[in-house]
Enzyme design. Structure first.
Site, PDB file in Angstrom:
ATOM      1  N   VAL A 250      44.006  14.148  14.303  1.00 44.47           N
ATOM      2  CA  VAL A 250      44.245  14.403  15.714  1.00 44.47           C
ATOM      3  C   VAL A 250      45.132  13.279  16.226  1.00 44.47           C
ATOM      4  O   VAL A 250      44.755  12.109  16.175  1.00 44.47           O
ATOM      5  CB  VAL A 250      42.918  14.466  16.488  1.00 44.47           C
ATOM      6  CG1 VAL A 250      43.178  14.843  17.939  1.00 44.47           C
ATOM      7  CG2 VAL A 250      41.960  15.467  15.836  1.00 44.47           C
ATOM      8  N   GLU A 251      46.308  13.629  16.693  1.00 51.44           N
ATOM      9  CA  GLU A 251      47.310  12.623  17.042  1.00 51.44           C
ATOM     10  C   GLU A 251      47.033  12.027  18.414  1.00 51.44           C
ATOM     11  O   GLU A 251      46.757  12.727  19.370  1.00 51.44           O
ATOM     12  CB  GLU A 251      48.718  13.235  17.020  1.00 51.44           C
ATOM     13  CG  GLU A 251      49.139  13.766  15.659  1.00 51.44           C
ATOM     14  CD  GLU A 251      49.278  12.666  14.606  1.00 51.44           C
ATOM     15  OE1 GLU A 251      49.345  11.480  14.977  1.00 51.44           O
ATOM     16  OE2 GLU A 251      49.320  13.023  13.404  1.00 51.44           O
ATOM     17  N   ARG A 252      47.175  10.716  18.476  1.00 53.67           N
ATOM     18  CA  ARG A 252      46.924  10.006  19.712  1.00 53.67           C
ATOM     19  C   ARG A 252      48.158   9.968  20.602  1.00 53.67           C
ATOM     20  O   ARG A 252      48.051   9.954  21.827  1.00 53.67           O
ATOM     21  CB  ARG A 252      46.529   8.564  19.365  1.00 53.67           C
ATOM     22  CG  ARG A 252      45.802   7.830  20.454  1.00 53.67           C
ATOM     23  CD  ARG A 252      45.738   6.336  20.174  1.00 53.67           C
ATOM     24  NE  ARG A 252      44.813   5.880  19.175  1.00 53.67           N
ATOM     25  CZ  ARG A 252      43.540   5.526  19.413  1.00 53.67           C
ATOM     26  NH1 ARG A 252      43.052   5.624  20.637  1.00 53.67           N
ATOM     27  NH2 ARG A 252      42.781   5.081  18.443  1.00 53.67           N
TER      28      ARG A 252
ATOM     29  N   HIS B   9      47.621  17.397  12.917  1.00 49.45           N
ATOM     30  CA  HIS B   9      48.283  17.611  11.630  1.00 49.45           C
ATOM     31  C   HIS B   9      47.276  18.113  10.597  1.00 49.45           C
ATOM     32  O   HIS B   9      46.145  17.633  10.537  1.00 49.45           O
ATOM     33  CB  HIS B   9      48.906  16.304  11.117  1.00 49.45           C
ATOM     34  CG  HIS B   9      50.324  16.127  11.532  1.00 49.45           C
ATOM     35  ND1 HIS B   9      50.734  15.129  12.389  1.00 49.45           N
ATOM     36  CD2 HIS B   9      51.442  16.833  11.226  1.00 49.45           C
ATOM     37  CE1 HIS B   9      52.039  15.223  12.574  1.00 49.45           C
ATOM     38  NE2 HIS B   9      52.500  16.244  11.876  1.00 49.45           N
TER      39      HIS B   9
END
Lengths: 207, 207, 207, 207
Positions: A79-81, A168
């Site tokens: 999980v992209e910040r 992703h």
């Protein structure tokens, strides 16, 4: 009616398939709590991805956008910040052959935007249902980062009230089996469970 | 009646579970073609694993032995080509605390034995059903290598006609989710499909 | 006069240079204690490497053979424990284009040979002088494994009294800088220090 | 007189030494072109690193700040593109035991700042002198990211005209040899050459 927009990407580079394309197809039209999922594939084209996404925002007026993409080499759902104001093809041209180097996503935009999805809570939800997951601090500089940044910038500059973020995925097991490599991968149904888990969380935490 | 012996290992080191323990439990007593699978868990104890396995050979008289074990860090099912005459704990004591360094598995044995399972054909069978797999040229120097070598040596020195070999698995998805790491992993049902695929191949190619 | 034979390999595959070729050139003719180093480059050709090495054994009558080769991806000097009776090109043809799959090094040979160099002591010597090093349990199935196995087999079948073994090197720093990748690497002078340290140990422990 | 500020970090976590501490000690007081290098070690303490750096800015009035830090696992010098407004200890407490999770570096600051050093040019300069290097898109969320972000924020909010940025180093060869692991590493003198090369470039491109 509450709508959640889920996006994936078409295949790109040397990869004949993209699990995120299958994910959006599989989940399009499904219900989660009181929300309906709209699943859409985006083109792997720097200049076309945001316009396509903008069209879906206008048409479906979702309360949240969860975008997904394949990152070869990743072993868990990440999980992209943050999305950064950079387009860099990093050796993999987009599907029109574009090869930007150190270009901005938006000439006027700030250096970066944090995702507005609850990244830590999503990772904890995923792990709780047995789906490997981690927070990631880089979405790269390719299409995935591009849509994460551009979506946030669009929402911000238009005063919209939509949460958005990016996840992703690894390769699917089938992809690695077909390629004959020993890259990390994840079973497709597990990815699907993961995406459903996140969508449900977004549906139930929607104000 | 034709019997195939499938072995896995109990948990060890810092790992609370071991997917290969679940695999042998899940497959014990199942049929594949005309063969019956006997699934047994082995102790993670250098001095006890072979005696346990020898007992199962005498009791069940299998035509082939497929041993399995967890190798943290592996991303695909790896069919081992060779077992070497080395016991080295490499930082992870066995479950009695034994820490052998550069010891032989067998004082009289040769330097190594190739697995007598058809390693390349097994990898191709796995990939054909969508299970990520590769040939590996090292089973390490821990319990897994130990049983691969010791089984072959026992068969060879007793003039038995049993094919044997070893497959390493990644972590299961659940394990990595619970550990909260980003290690490579494989869905348990996919591992199970992989093991069943190999057992079926061994059953049908048995002379 | 005591002689130590040091071998390296010519460049291969996509790699324009090979640090082990430079190593043998740099150390050829040097002295270590009372021993003289003969440094020779071997061809990356499955069928030619052993004949070349055999010629050097006859010409120089060394008391020990230390062979070296580049293994892309390795991060430290790895002292190999075992060579196996397998030739498999694993995607990288040799320099004549040969692509053997699962072939033996020697039709009559045993499954494997341990190196007869003191692998653990060599690793400890290297670490003591600040050179990153580890024991490795696989030399792969390419030229490096081939010469490790073939040299041992030649020595064994001819009743010679020569210790022999193999060390893999990472890329050199310069190679990675030139390639523009982020592969692990080692400074060339540090590799050289490592090889000299091992040769000195072999010279002083020679009976 | 033109001054360049070079910072490194004291040792932290399980690591007894830090090559960036040695780097600043080695380069403090050296000249590069017409510029003088001021090398200073910063504490691995979230709340103390920026105050220390601010003091050095006031005392020495540098035209550029190059901060450096160790990132275990990195294999080349990585020139960081961006610092994000996050403090997350990610399993490694700082040297006072602080364990922030998802905290901001600055409550009022933007989501991120790009480094104002010419990251691509610096990477090309490094590669041209044989030092492995890459652009990195994440400096993590620990002290290194913290100082990259905080320095930029301080410069920006005070209207200063100072270029600043961050470079991560691998372990030194000696560190990995002492630890006995097979982590990627870089020779200390090569790191030093790299830092000198970047400082020289900054000195000569200073307006």
């Amino acid at each position: 009616m509450t709508t959640l927009l889920l996006t994936g990407y078409e295949p790109f580079g040397e990869y004949e398939t993209n699990p995120t394309s299958r994910l959006v197809e599989a989940l399009d039209g499904t219900k989660t709590g009181e929300a309906t999922v709209v699943g859409r594939e985006l083109p792997v084209v720097f200049d076309d991805a945001l316009p396509a996404l903008r069209g879906y925002l206008e048409e479906h007026e979702p309360v949240a956008v969860l975008s997904t993409g394949l990152m070869p080499g990743r072993a868990v759902l990440t999980v992209e910040r943050v999305g950064i104001n950079v387009r860099d093809y990093d050796g993999v041209p987009d599907n029109t052959g574009a090869e930007p180097v150190d270009q901005p996503v938006d000439l006027e935009g700030p250096d970066a935007y944090f995702a507005t999805l609850p990244v830590r809570e999503l990772v904890e939800e995923l792990q709780a249902v047995g789906v490997p997951a981690r927070i990631s601090n880089t979405a790269g500089t390719h299409l995935c980062n591009n849509i994460l940044y551009a979506t946030r910038h669009h929402i911000e500059t238009n005063g919209l009230s939509i949460r958005s973020g990016f996840v992703h995925t690894p390769f699917s097991h089938e992809q690695v089996a077909r390629r004959g490599t020993d890259d990390p991968s994840m079973q497709f149904e597990t990815m699907r469970t993961g995406i459903e888990t996140m969508l449900r969380y977004l549906a139930t935490t929607h104000e």
